[in-house]
Design a protein around this motif. Structure first.
Motif, PDB file in Angstrom:
ATOM      1  N   ALA A   1      -1.740 -14.642  -4.551  1.00  0.00           N
ATOM      2  CA  ALA A   1      -0.354 -15.065  -4.394  1.00  0.00           C
ATOM      3  C   ALA A   1       0.266 -14.360  -3.200  1.00  0.00           C
ATOM      4  CB  ALA A   1       0.437 -14.718  -5.665  1.00  0.00           C
ATOM      5  N   PRO A   2       1.443 -14.808  -2.737  1.00  0.00           N
ATOM      6  CA  PRO A   2       2.206 -14.003  -1.780  1.00  0.00           C
ATOM      7  C   PRO A   2       2.549 -12.656  -2.423  1.00  0.00           C
ATOM      8  CG  PRO A   2       3.088 -16.231  -1.921  1.00  0.00           C
ATOM      9  CD  PRO A   2       2.119 -16.080  -3.052  1.00  0.00           C
ATOM     10  N   PRO A   3       2.738 -11.620  -1.628  1.00  0.00           N
ATOM     11  CA  PRO A   3       2.955 -10.285  -2.194  1.00  0.00           C
ATOM     12  C   PRO A   3       4.002 -10.207  -3.286  1.00  0.00           C
ATOM     13  CG  PRO A   3       2.634 -10.120   0.169  1.00  0.00           C
ATOM     14  CD  PRO A   3       2.683 -11.588  -0.148  1.00  0.00           C
ATOM     15  N   ALA A   4       5.155 -10.814  -3.073  1.00  0.00           N
ATOM     16  CA  ALA A   4       6.243 -10.688  -4.044  1.00  0.00           C
ATOM     17  C   ALA A   4       5.924 -11.348  -5.375  1.00  0.00           C
ATOM     18  CB  ALA A   4       7.521 -11.290  -3.467  1.00  0.00           C
ATOM     19  N   ALA A   5       4.998 -12.294  -5.381  1.00  0.00           N
ATOM     20  CA  ALA A   5       4.680 -13.037  -6.606  1.00  0.00           C
ATOM     21  C   ALA A   5       3.524 -12.430  -7.383  1.00  0.00           C
ATOM     22  CB  ALA A   5       4.355 -14.493  -6.256  1.00  0.00           C
ATOM     23  N   TYR A   6       2.897 -11.390  -6.852  1.00  0.00           N
ATOM     24  CA  TYR A   6       1.713 -10.836  -7.506  1.00  0.00           C
ATOM     25  C   TYR A   6       1.946 -10.372  -8.938  1.00  0.00           C
ATOM     26  CZ  TYR A   6      -2.641 -10.782  -4.939  1.00  0.00           C
ATOM     27  OH  TYR A   6      -3.848 -11.152  -4.398  1.00  0.00           O
ATOM     28  N   PRO A   7       2.966  -9.560  -9.214  1.00  0.00           N
ATOM     29  CA  PRO A   7       3.140  -9.089 -10.596  1.00  0.00           C
ATOM     30  C   PRO A   7       3.307 -10.216 -11.601  1.00  0.00           C
ATOM     31  CG  PRO A   7       4.422  -7.732  -9.090  1.00  0.00           C
ATOM     32  CD  PRO A   7       3.934  -8.920  -8.303  1.00  0.00           C
ATOM     33  N   ALA A   8       4.056 -11.263 -11.220  1.00  0.00           N
ATOM     34  CA  ALA A   8       4.287 -12.361 -12.152  1.00  0.00           C
ATOM     35  C   ALA A   8       3.028 -13.176 -12.372  1.00  0.00           C
ATOM     36  CB  ALA A   8       5.412 -13.259 -11.634  1.00  0.00           C
ATOM     37  N   LEU A   9       2.306 -13.488 -11.284  1.00  0.00           N
ATOM     38  CA  LEU A   9       1.130 -14.340 -11.449  1.00  0.00           C
ATOM     39  C   LEU A   9       0.007 -13.603 -12.166  1.00  0.00           C
ATOM     40  CD1 LEU A   9      -0.280 -16.942  -9.036  1.00  0.00           C
ATOM     41  CD2 LEU A   9      -1.841 -15.376 -10.187  1.00  0.00           C
ATOM     42  N   THR A  10      -0.201 -12.335 -11.826  1.00  0.00           N
ATOM     43  CA  THR A  10      -1.304 -11.586 -12.433  1.00  0.00           C
ATOM     44  C   THR A  10      -0.917 -10.946 -13.766  1.00  0.00           C
ATOM     45  OG1 THR A  10      -0.747  -9.513 -11.280  1.00  0.00           O
ATOM     46  CG2 THR A  10      -2.222 -11.049 -10.149  1.00  0.00           C
ATOM     47  N   ARG A  11       0.379 -11.039 -14.117  1.00  0.00           N
ATOM     48  CA  ARG A  11       0.875 -10.443 -15.352  1.00  0.00           C
ATOM     49  C   ARG A  11       0.440  -8.974 -15.459  1.00  0.00           C
ATOM     50  NH1 ARG A  11      -0.135 -15.675 -19.441  1.00  0.00           N
ATOM     51  NH2 ARG A  11       1.147 -17.114 -18.217  1.00  0.00           N
ATOM     52  N   SER A  12       0.674  -8.277 -14.362  1.00  0.00           N
ATOM     53  CA  SER A  12       0.270  -6.874 -14.275  1.00  0.00           C
ATOM     54  C   SER A  12       1.316  -6.116 -13.462  1.00  0.00           C
ATOM     55  CB  SER A  12      -1.099  -6.754 -13.602  1.00  0.00           C
ATOM     56  OG  SER A  12      -0.981  -7.026 -12.205  1.00  0.00           O
ATOM     57  N   LYS A  13       1.145  -4.811 -13.370  1.00  0.00           N
ATOM     58  CA  LYS A  13       2.062  -3.968 -12.609  1.00  0.00           C
ATOM     59  C   LYS A  13       1.497  -3.604 -11.239  1.00  0.00           C
ATOM     60  CE  LYS A  13       4.189  -1.957 -16.742  1.00  0.00           C
ATOM     61  NZ  LYS A  13       4.499  -0.705 -17.488  1.00  0.00           N
ATOM     62  N   VAL A  14       0.577  -4.437 -10.739  1.00  0.00           N
ATOM     63  CA  VAL A  14      -0.046  -4.151  -9.454  1.00  0.00           C
ATOM     64  C   VAL A  14       1.007  -4.083  -8.346  1.00  0.00           C
ATOM     65  CG1 VAL A  14      -0.457  -6.601  -8.990  1.00  0.00           C
ATOM     66  CG2 VAL A  14      -1.854  -4.875  -7.854  1.00  0.00           C
ATOM     67  N   SER A  15       0.837  -3.127  -7.458  1.00  0.00           N
ATOM     68  CA  SER A  15       1.696  -3.046  -6.283  1.00  0.00           C
ATOM     69  C   SER A  15       1.135  -3.980  -5.215  1.00  0.00           C
ATOM     70  CB  SER A  15       1.734  -1.617  -5.741  1.00  0.00           C
ATOM     71  OG  SER A  15       2.354  -1.583  -4.480  1.00  0.00           O
ATOM     72  N   PRO A  16       1.943  -4.893  -4.695  1.00  0.00           N
ATOM     73  CA  PRO A  16       1.442  -5.811  -3.668  1.00  0.00           C
ATOM     74  C   PRO A  16       0.836  -5.093  -2.470  1.00  0.00           C
ATOM     75  CG  PRO A  16       3.551  -6.577  -4.499  1.00  0.00           C
ATOM     76  CD  PRO A  16       3.333  -5.211  -5.084  1.00  0.00           C
ATOM     77  N   SER A  17       1.289  -3.874  -2.197  1.00  0.00           N
ATOM     78  CA  SER A  17       0.770  -3.155  -1.035  1.00  0.00           C
ATOM     79  C   SER A  17      -0.715  -2.823  -1.198  1.00  0.00           C
ATOM     80  CB  SER A  17       1.566  -1.866  -0.801  1.00  0.00           C
ATOM     81  OG  SER A  17       1.411  -0.960  -1.883  1.00  0.00           O
ATOM     82  N   THR A  18      -1.178  -2.708  -2.447  1.00  0.00           N
ATOM     83  CA  THR A  18      -2.605  -2.439  -2.634  1.00  0.00           C
ATOM     84  C   THR A  18      -3.431  -3.650  -2.207  1.00  0.00           C
ATOM     85  OG1 THR A  18      -2.658  -3.225  -4.934  1.00  0.00           O
ATOM     86  CG2 THR A  18      -2.120  -0.917  -4.584  1.00  0.00           C
ATOM     87  N   ILE A  19      -2.896  -4.848  -2.434  1.00  0.00           N
ATOM     88  CA  ILE A  19      -3.620  -6.060  -2.055  1.00  0.00           C
ATOM     89  C   ILE A  19      -3.666  -6.192  -0.539  1.00  0.00           C
ATOM     90  CG2 ILE A  19      -3.770  -8.542  -2.338  1.00  0.00           C
ATOM     91  CD1 ILE A  19      -4.098  -6.880  -4.951  1.00  0.00           C
ATOM     92  N   THR A  20      -2.530  -6.003   0.114  1.00  0.00           N
ATOM     93  CA  THR A  20      -2.521  -6.122   1.572  1.00  0.00           C
ATOM     94  C   THR A  20      -3.396  -5.050   2.211  1.00  0.00           C
ATOM     95  OG1 THR A  20      -0.442  -4.844   1.641  1.00  0.00           O
ATOM     96  CG2 THR A  20      -0.271  -7.242   1.645  1.00  0.00           C
ATOM     97  N   ARG A  21      -3.473  -3.870   1.594  1.00  0.00           N
ATOM     98  CA  ARG A  21      -4.358  -2.829   2.115  1.00  0.00           C
ATOM     99  C   ARG A  21      -5.814  -3.255   1.975  1.00  0.00           C
ATOM    100  NH1 ARG A  21      -4.669   3.529   0.075  1.00  0.00           N
ATOM    101  NH2 ARG A  21      -6.782   3.942   0.843  1.00  0.00           N
ATOM    102  N   SER A  22      -6.173  -3.842   0.844  1.00  0.00           N
ATOM    103  CA  SER A  22      -7.550  -4.304   0.650  1.00  0.00           C
ATOM    104  C   SER A  22      -7.913  -5.380   1.664  1.00  0.00           C
ATOM    105  CB  SER A  22      -7.747  -4.824  -0.771  1.00  0.00           C
ATOM    106  OG  SER A  22      -7.729  -3.769  -1.716  1.00  0.00           O
ATOM    107  N   ILE A  23      -6.988  -6.307   1.895  1.00  0.00           N
ATOM    108  CA  ILE A  23      -7.234  -7.353   2.893  1.00  0.00           C
ATOM    109  C   ILE A  23      -7.504  -6.716   4.257  1.00  0.00           C
ATOM    110  CG2 ILE A  23      -6.163  -9.247   4.175  1.00  0.00           C
ATOM    111  CD1 ILE A  23      -4.658  -9.954   1.566  1.00  0.00           C
ATOM    112  N   SER A  24      -6.648  -5.789   4.657  1.00  0.00           N
ATOM    113  CA  SER A  24      -6.797  -5.137   5.959  1.00  0.00           C
ATOM    114  C   SER A  24      -8.116  -4.382   6.054  1.00  0.00           C
ATOM    115  CB  SER A  24      -5.630  -4.177   6.206  1.00  0.00           C
ATOM    116  OG  SER A  24      -4.400  -4.878   6.267  1.00  0.00           O
TER     117      SER A  24
END
Length: 219
Positions: A115-138
């Protein structure tokens, strides 16, 4: 034949995930109430050893494999058998992912971008920080390792605009795959009523991604 591009591979599925994506098609690997007894570690290695000369790779999937405390040691054991390794991950632990990449233990990474960063917690139903995803991508983009980014499209959860925002997140990747959600099995039974995106909608997004210079497949 299709899990590890260019290689005939075995696939190992790990139990446990820190996401609860409603469309997940492996609920028996996510919901502890649905777990079945796992194969013993030694049995897995014996089965792989018996297939040397016939298989070229092993894809490790889940669930979320990086939750396994011994994932690095396990990958080393697989590589010692002579197999290339592909890791499927949701990108929620960039520290482990970076360690595996820096150690040269991964030949291919399949990273889900949900999902886009802001939508991650809602779609994944978790408390993930979107910054962890963008860091993994990078980290994957910078690694030089073969990779593919993948996004599952369920129209009730992601709009076309969301997909184009994801396209911006993965710009520079070697392959971005948009996967049509198919309502055959899911973690949330309500998703079985979902109407999948049609071919025209998929092609519209794929073409827009291509115009951004992204090698994109829709399936």
């Amino acid at each position: 034949l299709n899990e590890f591009p260019g290689r005939i591979s075995a696939v190992i599925f790990c139990q446990g995930c820190n996401f609860r994506c409603p469309y997940c098609h492996n609920p028996e690997l996510v919901d502890p109430d649905r777990y079945s007894p796992p194969w013993p570690h030694d049995t897995v290695l014996e089965e792989l050893a018996a297939r040397r000369g016939r298989l070229q790779g092993v894809a490790i999937s889940g669930g979320e494999p990086v939750l396994q405390e011994d994932i690095e040691a396990f990958i080393r054991e697989i590589r010692d058998l002579g197999f290339a390794v592909k890791l499927h991950t949701n990108g929620s632990d960039p520290v482990v992912l970076e360690r595996l990449l820096e150690a040269g233990l991964l030949d291919h990474v399949g990273l889900d971008v949900k999902a886009p960063p802001a939508a991650y917690p809602a779609l994944t139903r978790s408390k993930v920080s979107p910054s962890t995803i963008t860091r993994s991508i990078s980290s994957v983009l910078a690694s030089g390792v073969e990779h593919e980014f993948r996004t599952t499209w369920a129209p009730s959860l992601l709009s076309k605009g969301d997909l184009l925002e994801i396209a911006g997140m993965v710009r520079g990747c070697r392959s971005w795959i948009i996967q049509r959600f198919v309502p055959s099995k899911s973690l949330d039974p309500a998703m079985l009523e979902e109407r999948p995106p049609d071919d025209a909608a998929l092609e519209e997004v794929r073409s827009a991604a291509e115009s951004m210079g992204i090698a994109c497949q829709a399936r």
